[in-house]
Design an enzyme around this catalytic site. Structure first.
Site, PDB file in Angstrom:
ATOM      1  N   HIS A   1       1.798  10.396 -20.913  1.00 40.56           N
ATOM      2  CA  HIS A   1       1.197   9.790 -22.112  1.00 40.56           C
ATOM      3  C   HIS A   1       0.640  10.950 -22.933  1.00 40.56           C
ATOM      4  CE1 HIS A   1       0.460   6.732 -18.920  1.00 40.56           C
ATOM      5  NE2 HIS A   1       0.661   5.844 -19.867  1.00 40.56           N
TER       6      HIS A   1
ATOM      7  N   ASP B 256      -2.466  12.391 -21.459  1.00 36.60           N
ATOM      8  CA  ASP B 256      -2.422  13.001 -20.123  1.00 36.60           C
ATOM      9  C   ASP B 256      -2.321  14.515 -20.289  1.00 36.60           C
ATOM     10  OD1 ASP B 256      -2.150  10.412 -19.163  1.00 36.60           O
ATOM     11  OD2 ASP B 256      -0.003  10.589 -18.769  1.00 36.60           O
TER      12      ASP B 256
ATOM     13  N   MET C  21      11.103  11.572 -20.702  1.00 40.09           N
ATOM     14  CA  MET C  21      10.429  10.434 -21.351  1.00 40.09           C
ATOM     15  C   MET C  21       9.004  10.811 -21.717  1.00 40.09           C
ATOM     16  SD  MET C  21       7.946   7.964 -20.522  1.00 40.09           S
ATOM     17  CE  MET C  21       7.847   7.041 -18.996  1.00 40.09           C
TER      18      MET C  21
ATOM     19  N   GLU D 216       7.973  -2.007 -22.001  1.00 44.57           N
ATOM     20  CA  GLU D 216       7.606  -2.323 -20.611  1.00 44.57           C
ATOM     21  C   GLU D 216       6.738  -3.573 -20.583  1.00 44.57           C
ATOM     22  OE1 GLU D 216       5.931   0.983 -18.516  1.00 44.57           O
ATOM     23  OE2 GLU D 216       5.027  -0.284 -16.974  1.00 44.57           O
TER      24      GLU D 216
ATOM     25  N   LYS E  53       4.409  -6.552 -18.633  1.00 41.41           N
ATOM     26  CA  LYS E  53       3.477  -6.760 -17.518  1.00 41.41           C
ATOM     27  C   LYS E  53       2.788  -8.096 -17.789  1.00 41.41           C
ATOM     28  CE  LYS E  53      -0.222  -4.368 -14.992  1.00 41.41           C
ATOM     29  NZ  LYS E  53      -1.120  -3.183 -14.947  1.00 41.41           N
TER      30      LYS E  53
ATOM     31  N   GLU F  39       9.242  -2.713 -14.585  1.00 37.67           N
ATOM     32  CA  GLU F  39       8.486  -2.131 -13.463  1.00 37.67           C
ATOM     33  C   GLU F  39       8.480  -3.099 -12.284  1.00 37.67           C
ATOM     34  OE1 GLU F  39       4.831   0.055 -13.992  1.00 37.67           O
ATOM     35  OE2 GLU F  39       3.927  -0.982 -12.288  1.00 37.67           O
TER      36      GLU F  39
ATOM     37  N   HIS G 286       5.245  -5.087 -11.674  1.00 36.67           N
ATOM     38  CA  HIS G 286       4.900  -6.057 -12.718  1.00 36.67           C
ATOM     39  C   HIS G 286       5.651  -7.374 -12.546  1.00 36.67           C
ATOM     40  CE1 HIS G 286       3.603  -2.560 -15.615  1.00 36.67           C
ATOM     41  NE2 HIS G 286       2.938  -2.574 -14.481  1.00 36.67           N
TER      42      HIS G 286
ATOM     43  N   ASP H 181      10.616   1.759 -13.946  1.00 40.84           N
ATOM     44  CA  ASP H 181       9.402   2.176 -13.234  1.00 40.84           C
ATOM     45  C   ASP H 181       9.475   1.646 -11.810  1.00 40.84           C
ATOM     46  OD1 ASP H 181       8.403   3.471 -15.411  1.00 40.84           O
ATOM     47  OD2 ASP H 181       6.635   2.192 -15.672  1.00 40.84           O
TER      48      ASP H 181
ATOM     49  N   ASP I 132      -2.249  -4.949  -9.999  1.00 37.84           N
ATOM     50  CA  ASP I 132      -1.168  -3.964  -9.947  1.00 37.84           C
ATOM     51  C   ASP I 132      -1.522  -2.879  -8.942  1.00 37.84           C
ATOM     52  OD1 ASP I 132       1.012  -2.423 -10.605  1.00 37.84           O
ATOM     53  OD2 ASP I 132       0.326  -1.902 -12.603  1.00 37.84           O
TER      54      ASP I 132
ATOM     55  N   ASP J 274       0.676  -0.405  -7.585  1.00 37.17           N
ATOM     56  CA  ASP J 274       1.355   0.897  -7.736  1.00 37.17           C
ATOM     57  C   ASP J 274       1.612   1.589  -6.404  1.00 37.17           C
ATOM     58  OD1 ASP J 274       1.425   0.703 -10.511  1.00 37.17           O
ATOM     59  OD2 ASP J 274      -0.476   1.741 -10.784  1.00 37.17           O
TER      60      ASP J 274
ATOM     61  N   ASP K 275       6.473   5.092 -11.044  1.00 40.58           N
ATOM     62  CA  ASP K 275       5.172   4.824 -11.678  1.00 40.58           C
ATOM     63  C   ASP K 275       4.268   4.263 -10.594  1.00 40.58           C
ATOM     64  OD1 ASP K 275       3.065   4.464 -13.303  1.00 40.58           O
ATOM     65  OD2 ASP K 275       3.885   2.756 -14.408  1.00 40.58           O
TER      66      ASP K 275
HETATM   67  C1  GCO Z   1       0.397   0.121 -15.832  1.00 44.67           C
HETATM   68  C2  GCO Z   1       1.683   0.574 -16.475  1.00 44.67           C
HETATM   69  C3  GCO Z   1       1.626   1.974 -17.005  1.00 44.67           C
HETATM   70  C4  GCO Z   1       2.803   2.295 -17.900  1.00 44.67           C
HETATM   71  C5  GCO Z   1       2.592   3.575 -18.592  1.00 44.67           C
HETATM   72  C6  GCO Z   1       3.795   4.000 -19.398  1.00 44.67           C
HETATM   73  O1  GCO Z   1       0.445  -0.906 -15.195  1.00 44.67           O
HETATM   74  O2  GCO Z   1      -0.631   0.788 -15.988  1.00 44.67           O
HETATM   75  O3  GCO Z   1       2.698   0.446 -15.544  1.00 44.67           O
HETATM   76  O4  GCO Z   1       1.567   2.877 -15.928  1.00 44.67           O
HETATM   77  O5  GCO Z   1       3.986   2.337 -17.188  1.00 44.67           O
HETATM   78  O6  GCO Z   1       1.491   3.441 -19.427  1.00 44.67           O
HETATM   79  O7  GCO Z   1       3.670   3.622 -20.686  1.00 44.67           O
HETATM   80 MN    MN Z   2       4.675   1.230 -15.574  1.00 43.04          MN
HETATM   81 MN    MN Z   3       2.094  -0.774 -13.738  1.00 45.25          MN
END
Ligand code: GCO
Ligand code: MN
Ligand code: MN
Length: 383
Positions: free
Chosen positions: A53, A56, A87, A180, A182, A216, A219, A244, A254, A256, A286
């Site tokens: 991002h 970041d 990306m 993306e 979610k 993702e 998600h 992702d 979430d 991850d 991700d």
């Molecule tokens: C989340 C998202 C993020 C995005 C990222 C890319 O749930 O926080 O998955 O990780 O993928 O912001 O734009």
């Molecule tokens: Mn993501």
């Molecule tokens: Mn996510």
């Protein structure tokens, strides 16, 4: 054999291996990992690229001179290691100004600022060679439906995405956008909550050909959906621009998790789908290490994501070579011997006058129990 190579196209975000373990209930447990050290780490474990991002890498209040210095140091680390930046994305969720959305804010000034921030991030991406720009609308949602007509939100969202497509075209950037989805978190409900919803939205844009999706794993599991089917729909539509990869325990917050950590069978069918389809895009993780971990746990997490992908890829090859599995599959495909249904008046007349023995056809089982057990045994390592 399971050692990742750059040609495997594995990528990580700076925010993934750089995740410090903060959650809503507790503070950071790991020290800062600088972008340059992060690049060194990823290169040392065989990744192909690194994504980020805007903030970041570049702190939001950095001066132009500071931004330039950071970018030069980062570029030096990239050329030292050979890591690519396939990306980039933009943070439209952390700043308080986005608390009721960025592209979907009531305020045109906030929406404009969101576009401004995204454009600046695209500029950085173009400079580093990124070909995909991911947009995750983390704050594009609501808790209170009285506050906003969701049709207005969609209209504003569309304006923002259309603006960015025009910007990329105007600047001659070879960059495609990937949206993306979610379902929730951090908002109670996020607009366009699934990959399928995103695909419907893309068809309403000014430049649908420039916009695809970034599904993702976690998600879609949060939404109670079959991730493999969502990705298949994206592939079918020619819209899988990015992906992702991670994992998730059921429809909760979430998590991850490390790729393959939880739903091995879905992860297997996902890898099989991507490989069978000849998907040439990035395999982006991700995800992040558990809060229990230190720096060596972060490395183990990242290596585990890639290793599991490669193991499942090899399992997919075994699936195709397995004679017993092939036998069941060929019986299934024999059922399709008459080919596609194609309309013509004559064909309609033929179908209208069909004599079909539905009882005889319904009496034949499909063999899925056996097939699924064979897959299970393959995954469990006894085949
Ligand atoms: C989340 C998202 C993020 C995005 C990222 C890319 O749930 O926080 O998955 O990780 O993928 O912001 O734009
Ligand atoms: Mn993501
Ligand atoms: Mn996510």
């Amino acid at each position: 054999m399971y050692t990742p190579q750059p040609s495997d196209r594995f990528t990580f975000g700076l925010w993934t291996t750089g995740n410090r373990g903060r959650d809503p209930f507790g503070s950071e447990v790991r020290p800062v990992l600088s972008p340059v050290d992060n690049v060194e780490l990823l290169a040392s474990i065989g990744a192909y690229g690194v994504n980020f991002h805007d903030n970041d890498l570049l702190p939001i209040d950095a001066t132009p001179a500071e931004r330039e210095q950071i970018l030069r140091d980062f570029e030096a680390a990239l050329s030292r290691t050979g890591l690519k930046v396939p990306m980039v994305t933009v943070n439209l969720f952390s700043e308080p100004v986005f608390r009721d959305g960025a592209f979907t804010s009531h305020s045109k000034q906030v929406r404009q600022y969101a576009v401004h921030k995204a454009m600046a991030s695209m500029d950085v991406g173009a400079r580093l060679g990124a070909e995909v720009f991911v947009l995750w609308g983390g704050r594009e949602g609501s808790e209170v439906d009285a506050g906003k007509d969701p049709r207005d939100a969609l209209k504003w969202y569309r304006e923002g995405v259309d603006f960015l497509c025009e910007y990329a075209l105007d600047r001659g950037y070879k960059m495609r956008l990937a949206l993306e989805a979610k379902p929730n978190e951090p908002r109670g409900d996020i607009f366009l909550p699934t990959t399928g919803a995103m695909l419907g939205f893309i068809a309403t844009l000014q430049h649908p050909e420039m916009v695809g999706v970034n599904p993702e794993f976690a998600h879609e599991v949060m939404a109670g959906l079959n991730f493999v089917h969502q990705v298949a729909q994206a592939l079918d539509a020619g819209k899988l621009f990015h992906i992702d990869l991670n994992d998730q325990k059921g429809p909760r917050f979430d998590q991850d998790l490390r790729f393959g950590a939880e739903n091995i069978k879905s992860a297997f069918f996902l890898v099989k789908l991507l490989e069978d389809a000849g998907y040439t895009g990035m395999r982006h993780f991700d995800a992040h290490a558990l809060r229990t971990e230190d720096a060596s746990g972060v490395r183990a997490f990242a290596e585990g994501c890639m290793r599991t992908y490669l193991i499942l890829k090899e399992k997919a090859q075994r699936f195709h070579k397995d004679a017993e599995i092939a036998g069941i599959l060929s019986e299934l495909s024999a059922m399709n011997e008459q080919g596609a249904l194609v309309y013509s008046t004559a064909e309609a007349q033929r179908v209208a006058s069909l004599a079909f023995d539905r009882h005889a056809h319904a009496a034949v089982g499909l063999g899925y129990e056996k097939l699924d057990q064979l897959v299970m045994e393959l995954l469990l390592g006894v085949r």
